[in-house]
Design a protein around this motif. Sequence first.
Motif, PDB file in Angstrom:
ATOM      1  N   VAL A  85      -6.334   4.170   4.628  1.00 30.25           N
ATOM      2  CA  VAL A  85      -5.467   3.184   3.968  1.00 30.25           C
ATOM      3  C   VAL A  85      -6.176   1.832   3.940  1.00 30.25           C
ATOM      4  O   VAL A  85      -6.254   1.173   2.901  1.00 30.25           O
ATOM      5  CB  VAL A  85      -4.109   3.087   4.708  1.00 30.25           C
ATOM      6  CG1 VAL A  85      -3.288   1.909   4.205  1.00 30.25           C
ATOM      7  CG2 VAL A  85      -3.331   4.396   4.563  1.00 30.25           C
ATOM      8  N   LEU A 138      -4.021  12.344   7.027  1.00 26.04           N
ATOM      9  CA  LEU A 138      -3.945  10.930   6.630  1.00 26.04           C
ATOM     10  C   LEU A 138      -4.347  10.048   7.804  1.00 26.04           C
ATOM     11  O   LEU A 138      -4.078  10.394   8.953  1.00 26.04           O
ATOM     12  CB  LEU A 138      -2.507  10.573   6.233  1.00 26.04           C
ATOM     13  CG  LEU A 138      -2.159  10.675   4.758  1.00 26.04           C
ATOM     14  CD1 LEU A 138      -2.463  12.056   4.222  1.00 26.04           C
ATOM     15  CD2 LEU A 138      -0.696  10.347   4.551  1.00 26.04           C
ATOM     16  N   THR A 145      -3.389   3.786  -1.732  1.00 24.80           N
ATOM     17  CA  THR A 145      -4.501   3.740  -0.783  1.00 24.80           C
ATOM     18  C   THR A 145      -4.969   5.135  -0.404  1.00 24.80           C
ATOM     19  O   THR A 145      -6.053   5.301   0.154  1.00 24.80           O
ATOM     20  CB  THR A 145      -4.098   2.980   0.491  1.00 24.80           C
ATOM     21  OG1 THR A 145      -2.864   3.492   0.951  1.00 24.80           O
ATOM     22  CG2 THR A 145      -3.997   1.489   0.241  1.00 24.80           C
ATOM     23  N   ASN A 146      -4.145   6.141  -0.690  1.00 24.64           N
ATOM     24  CA  ASN A 146      -4.474   7.520  -0.302  1.00 24.64           C
ATOM     25  C   ASN A 146      -3.596   8.453  -1.121  1.00 24.64           C
ATOM     26  O   ASN A 146      -2.562   8.045  -1.635  1.00 24.64           O
ATOM     27  CB  ASN A 146      -4.190   7.730   1.196  1.00 24.64           C
ATOM     28  CG  ASN A 146      -2.761   7.342   1.563  1.00 24.64           C
ATOM     29  OD1 ASN A 146      -2.434   6.150   1.652  1.00 24.64           O
ATOM     30  ND2 ASN A 146      -1.918   8.330   1.743  1.00 24.64           N
ATOM     31  N   ALA A 184       0.873  -1.173   0.000  1.00 25.24           N
ATOM     32  CA  ALA A 184       0.000   0.000   0.000  1.00 25.24           C
ATOM     33  C   ALA A 184       0.909   1.221   0.000  1.00 25.24           C
ATOM     34  O   ALA A 184       1.939   1.229   0.680  1.00 25.24           O
ATOM     35  CB  ALA A 184      -0.876  -0.004   1.250  1.00 25.24           C
ATOM     36  N   ALA A 185       0.541   2.232  -0.759  1.00 26.37           N
ATOM     37  CA  ALA A 185       1.401   3.414  -0.852  1.00 26.37           C
ATOM     38  C   ALA A 185       0.559   4.677  -0.938  1.00 26.37           C
ATOM     39  O   ALA A 185      -0.635   4.626  -1.259  1.00 26.37           O
ATOM     40  CB  ALA A 185       2.302   3.295  -2.086  1.00 26.37           C
ATOM     41  N   GLY A 186       1.189   5.799  -0.646  1.00 23.48           N
ATOM     42  CA  GLY A 186       0.544   7.100  -0.804  1.00 23.48           C
ATOM     43  C   GLY A 186       0.919   7.673  -2.166  1.00 23.48           C
ATOM     44  O   GLY A 186       2.080   7.586  -2.579  1.00 23.48           O
ATOM     45  N   ALA A 214      -0.869  11.232  -0.955  1.00 25.28           N
ATOM     46  CA  ALA A 214       0.151  11.459   0.073  1.00 25.28           C
ATOM     47  C   ALA A 214      -0.108  12.764   0.822  1.00 25.28           C
ATOM     48  O   ALA A 214      -0.900  13.614   0.385  1.00 25.28           O
ATOM     49  CB  ALA A 214       1.528  11.460  -0.579  1.00 25.28           C
ATOM     50  N   VAL A 272       4.878   6.981  -2.277  1.00 28.88           N
ATOM     51  CA  VAL A 272       5.737   6.778  -1.094  1.00 28.88           C
ATOM     52  C   VAL A 272       5.194   5.635  -0.257  1.00 28.88           C
ATOM     53  O   VAL A 272       3.987   5.419  -0.187  1.00 28.88           O
ATOM     54  CB  VAL A 272       5.814   8.044  -0.198  1.00 28.88           C
ATOM     55  CG1 VAL A 272       6.632   9.126  -0.868  1.00 28.88           C
ATOM     56  CG2 VAL A 272       4.425   8.562   0.178  1.00 28.88           C
ATOM     57  N   GLY A 273       6.120   4.927   0.402  1.00 27.97           N
ATOM     58  CA  GLY A 273       5.686   3.841   1.271  1.00 27.97           C
ATOM     59  C   GLY A 273       6.793   3.384   2.197  1.00 27.97           C
ATOM     60  O   GLY A 273       7.932   3.879   2.124  1.00 27.97           O
ATOM     61  N   MET A 274       6.455   2.438   3.068  1.00 33.12           N
ATOM     62  CA  MET A 274       7.353   2.030   4.161  1.00 33.12           C
ATOM     63  C   MET A 274       7.858   0.592   4.025  1.00 33.12           C
ATOM     64  O   MET A 274       8.314   0.005   4.999  1.00 33.12           O
ATOM     65  CB  MET A 274       6.614   2.167   5.499  1.00 33.12           C
ATOM     66  CG  MET A 274       5.999   3.523   5.752  1.00 33.12           C
ATOM     67  SD  MET A 274       5.014   3.511   7.269  1.00 33.12           S
ATOM     68  CE  MET A 274       4.075   5.043   7.065  1.00 33.12           C
ATOM     69  N   PHE A 331       3.385   8.825   8.980  1.00 31.74           N
ATOM     70  CA  PHE A 331       3.256   9.209   7.578  1.00 31.74           C
ATOM     71  C   PHE A 331       4.154  10.424   7.354  1.00 31.74           C
ATOM     72  O   PHE A 331       4.562  11.092   8.305  1.00 31.74           O
ATOM     73  CB  PHE A 331       1.795   9.542   7.242  1.00 31.74           C
ATOM     74  CG  PHE A 331       0.878   8.329   7.233  1.00 31.74           C
ATOM     75  CD1 PHE A 331       1.072   7.288   6.343  1.00 31.74           C
ATOM     76  CD2 PHE A 331      -0.189   8.239   8.128  1.00 31.74           C
ATOM     77  CE1 PHE A 331       0.238   6.177   6.325  1.00 31.74           C
ATOM     78  CE2 PHE A 331      -1.034   7.131   8.122  1.00 31.74           C
ATOM     79  CZ  PHE A 331      -0.814   6.097   7.222  1.00 31.74           C
ATOM     80  N   GLU A 332       4.424  10.729   6.111  1.00 32.37           N
ATOM     81  CA  GLU A 332       5.340  11.805   5.787  1.00 32.37           C
ATOM     82  C   GLU A 332       4.698  13.161   6.082  1.00 32.37           C
ATOM     83  O   GLU A 332       3.489  13.285   6.183  1.00 32.37           O
ATOM     84  CB  GLU A 332       5.729  11.737   4.292  1.00 32.37           C
ATOM     85  CG  GLU A 332       6.390  10.424   3.886  1.00 32.37           C
ATOM     86  CD  GLU A 332       5.444   9.219   3.874  1.00 32.37           C
ATOM     87  OE1 GLU A 332       4.233   9.412   3.619  1.00 32.37           O
ATOM     88  OE2 GLU A 332       5.906   8.100   4.145  1.00 32.37           O
TER      89      GLU A 332
HETATM   90  N1  HPA Z   1       2.900   7.039   3.160  1.00 36.10           N
HETATM   91  C1  HPA Z   1       3.659   5.962   3.507  1.00 36.10           C
HETATM   92  N2  HPA Z   1       3.219   4.736   3.498  1.00 36.10           N
HETATM   93  C2  HPA Z   1       1.942   4.532   3.120  1.00 36.10           C
HETATM   94  C3  HPA Z   1       1.096   5.596   2.740  1.00 36.10           C
HETATM   95  C4  HPA Z   1       1.603   6.910   2.768  1.00 36.10           C
HETATM   96  O1  HPA Z   1       0.938   7.905   2.451  1.00 36.10           O
HETATM   97  N3  HPA Z   1      -0.103   5.039   2.435  1.00 36.10           N
HETATM   98  C5  HPA Z   1       0.023   3.700   2.607  1.00 36.10           C
HETATM   99  N4  HPA Z   1       1.255   3.382   3.013  1.00 36.10           N
END
Ligand code: HPA
Length: 277
Positions: A251, A246, A235-236, A114-116, A238, A210-212, A193-194
Amino acid sequence: MQYDFSHYQAAAEYIRAHAPFVPDLAIVLGSCLGPFAETLENPVAIDYADIPNFLLTTVESHAGKLVFGTVQGKRVVCMSGRFHFYEGYAYEQLVLPVRVLKLLGVRALILTNAAGAVNEQYRPGDVMILSDHIKLTGASPLRGPNLDAFGPRFFDMTQAYTPALRAVARECAKRSSLTVHEGVYMFFTGPQFETPAEIRAARVLGADAVGMSTVTETLTAAHCGLPVLALSVMTNMAAGVLEQPLSEQEVEETATRIAAPFSAYVKDIIAHISLGK
Ligand code: HPA
């Protein structure tokens, strides 16, 4: 904790003794693919807790087991639950699962996450095929004594996200109901989150999302010559792209909404991947 070769071997031997087959490929299930393992044919699960030297997942929504089964005729092992730097592991520990999968004999690795979305053309629910990544956060999981049995001290990253696998993912995207992009993922350690300023900086640097997760696994795979396909679900948007803050809930909601079409997309990719020796 610095592992030597025998630690990886012990883990791989235990898994081999309890697995139904040697898998063709491995897939790491991110938050967006949680239920995927339940759709495997003839599943056999091995708990991480039973595998010598393996790590234990601390993320509640992650199951913490390897699940073997077939998908579209291919022998697959799923990592249901992955490990992140923010959980408190040292970078050096994060190499363990991918190295064990390599010893098991997998010939390709699919990473999902999952990432922003940093790219303002992207929308929540879209998918991004990773073409490359940016990681500016200090240490590497490959630091420390090099294990030559896995790969060389200094290793190439120019084709870490394997072009042939990305081409398969692009082809399958044409048949999918999802909107699929190709772009650059930037790694942040989390768990926060960032900040909006970090996201603006990421955009200037060339990041689309971006993601972790994922990057530590790709680095380990590139070191031992394992082909990688990585897919992010947006998922969103950023931080700072929209007015709203956020939340983990947003997410999870998008991840749940997209799980079925994303799972179908990944299965189509698995069906069409051709694996080297
Ligand atoms: N940032 C980092 N990791 C994430 C995000 C995000 O916005 N959404 C889902 N994983």
